[in-house]
Structures are given as structure tokens and as C-alpha cells.
Design a protein around this motif. Sequence first.
Motif, PDB file in Angstrom:
ATOM      1  N   ASP A  77       0.812  -1.364  -0.104  1.00  0.00           N
ATOM      2  CA  ASP A  77       0.052   0.079   0.071  1.00  0.00           C
ATOM      3  C   ASP A  77       0.873   1.202  -0.092  1.00  0.00           C
ATOM      4  N   ASP A  78       2.321   1.006  -0.010  1.00  0.00           N
ATOM      5  CA  ASP A  78       3.145   2.146  -0.222  1.00  0.00           C
ATOM      6  C   ASP A  78       4.267   1.844  -0.658  1.00  0.00           C
ATOM      7  N   LEU A  79       4.401   1.464  -1.914  1.00  0.00           N
ATOM      8  CA  LEU A  79       5.584   0.539  -2.686  1.00  0.00           C
ATOM      9  C   LEU A  79       6.717   1.529  -2.576  1.00  0.00           C
ATOM     10  N   PHE A  80       6.398   2.816  -3.124  1.00  0.00           N
ATOM     11  CA  PHE A  80       7.595   3.513  -3.485  1.00  0.00           C
ATOM     12  C   PHE A  80       7.894   4.504  -2.534  1.00  0.00           C
ATOM     13  N   ASN A  81       7.761   4.284  -1.282  1.00  0.00           N
ATOM     14  CA  ASN A  81       7.902   4.933  -0.069  1.00  0.00           C
ATOM     15  C   ASN A  81       9.638   5.428  -0.392  1.00  0.00           C
TER      16      ASN A  81
END
Length: 465
Positions: A388-392
Motif C-alpha cells: 500500500d506504499d510501494l514507492f515510499n
Amino acid sequence: MATTVLLCALACSGPDGTTAPATGAPPAATGSPGAPGIGDPDFPSDGNGGYDVERYRLEIDYDPGSRHLSGVTVIEAKAAQALSRFNLDLSGFTVGRVAVNGGPAAFERSGHELTVIPSGPLPSGAAFTVEVAYAGEPEPVRDSSNLGTYGFIPTKDGAFVTCEPNGARTWFPGNDHPADKARYEFEITVPAGLTALANGEMTDRPRTTGGKTVYRWREDHPMVTYLATMTLGRFELREGTTASGIKNLAAVDPRFRDSLDDLHTLSGKITDYWATVFGPYPFSSTGGVVDDFSAGYALENQTKPMYGGFDPGEDIIAHELAHQWFGNSLSIRRWKDLWLNEGFATYAEWLWSEHEGDATAEEIFRRRYEAGPDAAIWKYAPGRARPDDLFNASVYTRGGMTLHALRQRIGDQVFFELLKTWTAEHKYGYVTTEDFTALAERLSGKQLDALFDAWLFQERKPATW
Ligand code: ARG
Ligand code: ZN
């Protein structure tokens, strides 16, 4: 003993796990359905099970005026099990016709899944083709978390096509997950006056008849679905070769005309430099595309990184071209390992800065490290990218810092040998975090569990490195 052998000949599992039918009896195996997902626990419905794609032949006609796309996709694949039916990923469109091995096949649709039901089961290990004719108005994915808009994005003069992580299904049916690489051929038809830019190289000159132009491209190295592109529109082009002789094509929307020369020169220079640091360039051409669409990101489309609506600077060109090794040639099997792409490409930006005589990687690392203990990157473990926050930012920055911490620990000589060994041993293949940490230990002769654990897996700031 003899009895066992006889029974085995009649009914035991063969080496491929299928049950051998008794002579004269109807085949016991009618096959079973391929799984609707390829097995990535974080993206359970992405990709599909039961087969491997070897080649996609994409025939696409797109009219930017009406936004109508009509396509025929021919997939050459190999069955990994006896298949009674199998899935492809496709979102939107009306499917008109499906054929398997040239004969009509039934199909069903549900959400992003297109289920193909061949007239008879496909034996395990068999090569087969599936052809899908489809048409409609493509719709990109609009993600509410940090992915933004991706996939096939219509623009006023064409389309901006950037698909990471799972937007390929918005323009062609396929096995939409990085764990199934394939080769690609493109035949793209657009209104005359427009350019179609796909991966790899052009295999024929563009041909115009009846107000339409057909472009043919081919990427003959393995490629994951999210790197496939067919960017369409008005473009100014600059072609040439890099100093070391790699084909180099830059293309920009006329609004970015002033960026064309720099994009071409820098892409060539940086590709050549990376080949000295990471090992031979893995593909047959390099370059970049700037389109007039503000995506808010760039994407490392294979051989043709795409820059979304901005004039790319050296940092980001260095980043996207480093991905040609890290992500494109060496690909992740599971999205949780994304730092193997983004951490490496981010560290490449620091290496480029160091190479250019600007801030050293050490200086950049220290600046990031001094960010307070509550900085968000310390709370997110980059070795386990979250669906849900892959490219953090942690996957990028703390991923890059992990490599610098490693470099400090094992020394420059072993570190740079590690980078080249890594890209050579897994060229065109798949990698996991465990593969990398094991290789780092093997080449350095050091026990590195604590270092990798602190940098990749803890939700707090590493105390030392
Ligand atoms: N891999 C790209 C880069 O680091 C980022 C892609 C982001 N994708 C997205 N749907 N926002 O350059
Ligand atoms: Zn990146």
C-alpha cells in the motif's frame, strides 16, 4: 519388485508430476485451471499461474482523436502444468475473439481477469499460442495511494505509457507481473504525422498509407510487463550512438525541444559510464523520452526511460539508466524486494554525483543519516516494500544508504566487484534480497547479517554501519 515397476509404469507420476494414463484408457489428466495470480503474496491477483510467456506480439491501432484502441495480441507461451483453462490480465476493453493454437477458445471475464478456456486441455510442457482481439477506450489506473496515474494514459496528441507496477493490463492482455519476462514485438498504427516509440529498436522504416503510419519495434531481450511502452504523439528525435557504440535515441515532445540535445548527450555519456561501473550494457540501445504529460515521476522503460513532463537533470537520467541493470536486466520476483531496483538506482545518483566531482556518496549518506531519528524513512523497513506504499522514500533513500553502509563495511574494491558480479551472475534473470546478501557475504568473506538486518528490516534508525 516387478509388480511395483509394473504399477508404476501404469499409474505413477511422471517426472513432470502428471499421472501417466494406463494404455488404452482415456487420458486421466484433463488438466487443472492455472492460478489467477502468479504467487506474489502482496499482489495476489497480479500475473497468473500455469504458464510462462516467451513472446508477446502486440498489434495496436490507436486514434488519439477518438481515443479508440483496437488490438490483437498474440502470446507464445509454454504450459507449466496440464491446463484446462488459464488467465490473462486485462482491464477494460471489449474482447471480441480468443483463439488457442489457432482454434477458437471460450473465455470469461471477471474484474482484471480474462479466463481462456481452450477446446481441450493443454499438456504440461507444451508450447502454445493464444490470440486475443480486443477494442475500446483505454483507461489508466488511478491509484488513491502513492502510485498516482499509470498505465496507458491518453494525452492530447497520443499516449503516455508507464506501467509500473501493474498497468500493462490497461493496454494489452498478458501475464502482468515482473516474474514472467518475455520478448516483445510491436506493430503500432497511428494517424500519419504522429510517432510511435516502443522498446528496443525499429525493425522497419515507418510506412504510411491511407493517412495512417505503421511503426514496427522489437525488444529481443527479456522484459517485464511494466517496462513495456508505446509512447505516441508528436516528437522531435535525435539519433546517434554513444562513444562506446551503443545506439542512442532521444525523443521529446515539441514543448521540450530545448531538452533534446542534453537528453541525448547525457543519456549516451551516462550509459557508457555505467557500463564501466556495473558491467556491459545489457540491451541493444539506450536513450530517453520526454512527453508533455505531468506524471510526477519518471519510469525506466526498457531502453527508453520516460520522463513525465519535465526537463530531466543528470540525477534522474543517472537513476533511470542505472535501472537498465537494476530492475530491467536483473528483475525482482516479488514486489517486497523493490529496494533492489530503487535503492540501487538511488545509490547510482550518488555515484554519479561523486564521479562528476560534486558531493560524494559519503557526504550524501551523512546528510541523510543526520535527518532526525523520527524521519519517516526510519519507520519504514526498505527490505520489505509495502503493497500500500510501494514507492515510499525509504525504499529509495534508505535502500541507497544500505548500499553505502555495505560499501563502508567491505571496502571499495570488494563493493565494486560485487556490483559487477551481481549484474553478471543474474543477467536477464530474477533476484531476491537473499541472493544479494549471500553474494555480498561470499565476496567479502564477512558475516553481514547484522548490517542488512539493521538497514533493511528494522523500523528504527540503525545505530551504526
Ligand atoms: N520506478 C520509477 C522510478 O523510480 C517510479 C515509478 C513510479 N510508479 C508509479 N506508478 N508512481 O523512477
Ligand atoms: Zn527508480
